[in-house]
Design a protein around this motif. Sequence first.
Motif, short mmCIF file in Angstrom:
data_model
loop_
_atom_site.label_atom_id
_atom_site.label_comp_id
_atom_site.label_asym_id
_atom_site.label_seq_id
_atom_site.Cartn_x
_atom_site.Cartn_y
_atom_site.Cartn_z
N SER A 142 0.83 -1.20 0.00
CA SER A 142 0.00 0.00 0.00
C SER A 142 0.87 1.27 0.00
CB SER A 142 -0.91 0.02 1.23
OG SER A 142 -0.13 0.19 2.40
N GLN A 143 0.24 2.36 -0.37
CA GLN A 143 0.91 3.67 -0.34
C GLN A 143 1.36 4.00 1.08
OE1 GLN A 143 1.71 5.64 -2.93
NE2 GLN A 143 2.56 7.27 -1.66
N GLU A 144 0.51 3.69 2.06
CA GLU A 144 0.86 3.96 3.46
C GLU A 144 2.09 3.18 3.88
OE1 GLU A 144 -2.31 2.99 2.52
OE2 GLU A 144 -3.21 4.99 2.61
N SER A 145 2.18 1.94 3.44
CA SER A 145 3.34 1.10 3.76
C SER A 145 4.61 1.67 3.11
CB SER A 145 3.10 -0.33 3.29
OG SER A 145 4.21 -1.13 3.61
N MET A 146 4.48 2.13 1.87
CA MET A 146 5.65 2.72 1.21
C MET A 146 6.08 4.00 1.91
SD MET A 146 5.23 2.10 -2.88
CE MET A 146 3.47 2.29 -3.06
N GLU A 147 5.11 4.82 2.33
CA GLU A 147 5.43 6.06 3.04
C GLU A 147 6.12 5.76 4.37
OE1 GLU A 147 1.73 8.19 3.28
OE2 GLU A 147 1.73 8.58 1.11
N ALA A 148 5.60 4.76 5.10
CA ALA A 148 6.22 4.38 6.37
C ALA A 148 7.64 3.84 6.14
CB ALA A 148 5.36 3.33 7.08
N THR A 149 7.81 3.04 5.11
CA THR A 149 9.13 2.49 4.80
C THR A 149 10.11 3.61 4.47
OG1 THR A 149 8.16 0.42 3.99
CG2 THR A 149 10.39 0.93 3.25
N ALA A 150 9.69 4.53 3.61
CA ALA A 150 10.56 5.66 3.24
C ALA A 150 10.90 6.51 4.46
CB ALA A 150 9.89 6.51 2.16
N ASN A 151 9.93 6.70 5.35
CA ASN A 151 10.15 7.50 6.55
C ASN A 151 11.18 6.84 7.48
OD1 ASN A 151 9.65 9.77 8.16
ND2 ASN A 151 8.11 8.68 9.35
N VAL A 152 10.97 5.56 7.77
CA VAL A 152 11.86 4.84 8.68
C VAL A 152 13.27 4.72 8.09
CG1 VAL A 152 12.30 2.59 9.76
CG2 VAL A 152 10.01 3.59 9.84
N ILE A 153 13.35 4.37 6.83
CA ILE A 153 14.66 4.20 6.18
C ILE A 153 15.39 5.54 6.10
CG2 ILE A 153 15.83 3.56 4.02
CD1 ILE A 153 14.80 1.11 5.43
N SER A 154 14.67 6.61 5.70
CA SER A 154 15.34 7.92 5.58
C SER A 154 15.86 8.39 6.93
CB SER A 154 14.41 8.96 4.96
OG SER A 154 13.30 9.24 5.77
N TRP A 155 15.07 8.21 7.99
CA TRP A 155 15.55 8.62 9.31
C TRP A 155 16.70 7.74 9.78
CZ3 TRP A 155 15.41 13.04 11.47
CH2 TRP A 155 14.33 13.91 11.26
N GLY A 156 16.66 6.46 9.46
CA GLY A 156 17.77 5.58 9.84
C GLY A 156 19.07 5.97 9.17
N ILE A 157 19.00 6.21 7.88
CA ILE A 157 20.19 6.64 7.14
C ILE A 157 20.65 8.00 7.64
CG2 ILE A 157 21.09 7.35 4.88
CD1 ILE A 157 19.05 5.38 3.61
N PHE A 158 19.70 8.93 7.75
CA PHE A 158 20.05 10.29 8.13
C PHE A 158 20.61 10.35 9.55
CE2 PHE A 158 19.39 14.64 9.46
CZ PHE A 158 20.02 15.30 8.41
N GLY A 159 19.97 9.66 10.49
CA GLY A 159 20.45 9.65 11.86
C GLY A 159 21.85 9.09 11.97
N SER A 160 22.12 8.04 11.22
CA SER A 160 23.47 7.45 11.22
C SER A 160 24.50 8.43 10.66
CB SER A 160 23.48 6.17 10.38
OG SER A 160 22.60 5.22 10.93
N ALA A 161 24.12 9.14 9.60
CA ALA A 161 25.04 10.11 8.98
C ALA A 161 25.30 11.29 9.91
CB ALA A 161 24.48 10.58 7.65
N VAL A 162 24.26 11.76 10.61
CA VAL A 162 24.44 12.86 11.56
C VAL A 162 25.36 12.43 12.68
CG1 VAL A 162 23.27 14.26 13.32
CG2 VAL A 162 22.28 14.05 11.03
N GLN A 163 25.11 11.24 13.23
CA GLN A 163 25.96 10.73 14.31
C GLN A 163 27.41 10.63 13.85
OE1 GLN A 163 24.86 6.80 15.60
NE2 GLN A 163 26.74 6.52 16.74
N CYS A 164 27.62 10.12 12.67
CA CYS A 164 28.97 9.96 12.14
C CYS A 164 29.63 11.32 11.90
CB CYS A 164 28.92 9.15 10.85
SG CYS A 164 30.54 8.74 10.21
N SER A 165 28.87 12.29 11.42
CA SER A 165 29.45 13.61 11.13
C SER A 165 29.87 14.34 12.39
CB SER A 165 28.45 14.47 10.33
OG SER A 165 27.38 14.90 11.14
#
Length: 195
Positions: A142-165
């Motif tokens: 579903s669209q909702e599932s894709m939105e949730a996936t994009a949200n969780v994945i983007s925050w996971g990647i972004f949070g890791s990059a912020v921590q590393c920086s």
Amino acid sequence: MPVNANDPRVRRTRQLLTEAFYSLLEEKKNIYSISVYDIAARATVNRATFYAHFEDKFAFLEYWMTEKFESIIHKRIPVDAKLTSDNLQTLVQTLFDFLFRFRQYITLGDRQFEPLFETAMQKKLYQLLLQWLCEADVEGISQESMEATANVISWGIFGSAVQCSRDPQQEKSDILIKNVLEVVTLNLAPYLEPT
């Protein structure tokens, strides 16, 4: 009344404002001391024109960071790219590199803008991932599932990059990028196109 961002006059005015800001940034070496008046004067437009395009300096800075981050991404990944392992790796590496360089240039006075810039980058990352997920040919999701996936994945990647920086040791960042890619690739496996 909101401006039409696709209107060539609007794009031209925003480009003038952005170029003026870059010019001022080169001179002043910080963001906090650059005012709306400075930007408008350097762009040879009046402040009313600035405010017709942006609510305030913060809205302008969010636009500036979004455009800057997007242009860096599109230098490495074509606009019409699909979700592949290679593009995902390039995206993650680009984000880590961008945040590392970003931290080197931000002054103590500019730290007040960090949350604004980080939010702009995360939003752009989310939008790109969601676009890739929506373009993937996967049935039954579903669209909702894709939105949730994009949200969780983007925050996971972004949070890791912020921590590393914030603690940029090259050997640590290489390991973290590798680990992030493993987790992200595993979770996006149903969406990945073969390379």
